[in-house]
Design a protein around this motif. Structure first.
Motif, PDB file in Angstrom:
ATOM      1  N   UNK A  89      62.334  40.299  38.182  1.00 54.40           N
ATOM      2  CA  UNK A  89      61.948  41.693  38.023  1.00 54.40           C
ATOM      3  C   UNK A  89      60.604  41.775  37.303  1.00 54.40           C
ATOM      4  N   UNK A  90      59.743  42.583  37.845  1.00 54.83           N
ATOM      5  CA  UNK A  90      58.504  42.947  37.187  1.00 54.83           C
ATOM      6  C   UNK A  90      58.766  44.234  36.400  1.00 54.83           C
ATOM      7  N   UNK A  91      58.201  44.351  35.213  1.00 54.87           N
ATOM      8  CA  UNK A  91      58.397  45.546  34.402  1.00 54.87           C
ATOM      9  C   UNK A  91      57.088  45.905  33.720  1.00 54.87           C
ATOM     10  N   UNK A  92      56.943  47.184  33.419  1.00 52.51           N
ATOM     11  CA  UNK A  92      55.716  47.649  32.794  1.00 52.51           C
ATOM     12  C   UNK A  92      56.017  48.760  31.803  1.00 52.51           C
ATOM     13  N   UNK A  93      55.151  48.897  30.813  1.00 58.07           N
ATOM     14  CA  UNK A  93      55.301  50.001  29.869  1.00 58.07           C
ATOM     15  C   UNK A  93      53.929  50.400  29.343  1.00 58.07           C
ATOM     16  N   UNK A  94      53.898  51.583  28.725  1.00 55.56           N
ATOM     17  CA  UNK A  94      52.675  51.953  28.025  1.00 55.56           C
ATOM     18  C   UNK A  94      52.897  51.672  26.547  1.00 55.56           C
ATOM     19  N   UNK A  95      51.908  51.910  25.756  1.00 52.37           N
ATOM     20  CA  UNK A  95      52.006  51.549  24.335  1.00 52.37           C
ATOM     21  C   UNK A  95      52.412  52.716  23.459  1.00 52.37           C
ATOM     22  N   UNK A  96      52.924  53.793  24.059  1.00 54.53           N
ATOM     23  CA  UNK A  96      53.361  54.925  23.279  1.00 54.53           C
ATOM     24  C   UNK A  96      54.558  54.596  22.417  1.00 54.53           C
ATOM     25  N   UNK A  97      54.772  55.426  21.401  1.00 53.24           N
ATOM     26  CA  UNK A  97      55.870  55.185  20.476  1.00 53.24           C
ATOM     27  C   UNK A  97      57.213  55.270  21.167  1.00 53.24           C
TER      28      UNK A  97
END
Lengths: 113, 113
Positions: A89-97
């Motif tokens: 699985x590829x996963x991604x996120x932003x750096x928000x709290x």
């Protein structure tokens, strides 16, 4: 709306050769990317990650490449081993709290002995 | 062993019923996430708790609810179950509530007949 796309559902490679697993994303706010590996009857386990300030991260046989302009990342496994056969699985996120991981549908890798 | 414990591992129930899935995070982890994996789908984020408070919400149905208790374990309640709710439900935990590596349990497989 699938923000993380793994368009190839499966990949089969010969033992000892390179496996290349691809992932595309659409959200330009994503700045942290991870790959998880999942065996049957187990939960996903973390494999490798990359921050958007880098374009490559290597850990043993596993290397992740990030092309921000193309919103594309790939996982290279060299050399591939039968024990690498799993769903990736590829996963991604932003750096928000309050960021969360957004996952793709996964790619089933089969490494033939 | 990720250190995240989920119970039950398997659950079979009928439409219209209600079930509760339980998750104990890794020792020291304050954040708990719930994900749903349906057939041919990736991991769909449902909800996140951090130190007892709801932190982020994903595509969680109104029939579903969750909470995190003072001892940091979490429960996911699924009510008025439908056939389409059949899926693997994963719990994951992390030390912080932000972006980063998640540690997943083995999942609870729910079958609605």
């Amino acid at each position: 709306d699938q923000q993380v796309k793994q368009n190839s559902p499966s990949l089969s490679v010969q033992e000892g050769r390179i496996s290349i697993l691809n992932c595309d994303y659409t959200n330009s706010m994503f700045d942290y990317f991870l790959w998880y590996k999942k065996y049957p009857a187990e939960g996903p386990t973390f494999l490798i990650s990359i921050s958007s300030i880098k374009d490559k991260n290597e850990d043993g046989r596993f290397t992740v490449f990030l092309n921000k302009s193309a919103k594309h990342l790939s996982l290279h496994i060299v050399p591939s081993q039968p024990g690498d056969s799993a769903v990736y699985f590829c996963a991604a996120s932003d750096s928000g709290a309050n960021s969360k991981l957004t996952f793709g549908k996964g790619i089933t890798l089969s490494v033939r002995p | 062993d990720s250190g995240v414990t989920q119970t039950p591992k398997h659950l079979i129930t009928a439409t219209g019923q209600r079930v509760t899935l339980r998750c104990s995070p890794r020792s020291g982890d304050l954040s708990v996430y719930w994900y749903q994996q349906s057939l041919d789908q990736g991991l769909q984020f449902l909800i996140q708790y951090y130190n007892g408070e709801e932190r982020a919400k994903g595509n969680i149905l109104e029939r579903f609810s969750a909470q995190q208790f003072p001892d940091l374990h979490s429960e996911l309640n699924l009510s008025s179950l439908e056939l389409g709710d059949s899926a693997l439900y994963f719990c994951a935990s992390s030390v912080t509530g932000g972006a980063g590596e998640l540690f997943f349990g083995e999942g609870s497989r729910l079958t609605v007949l």
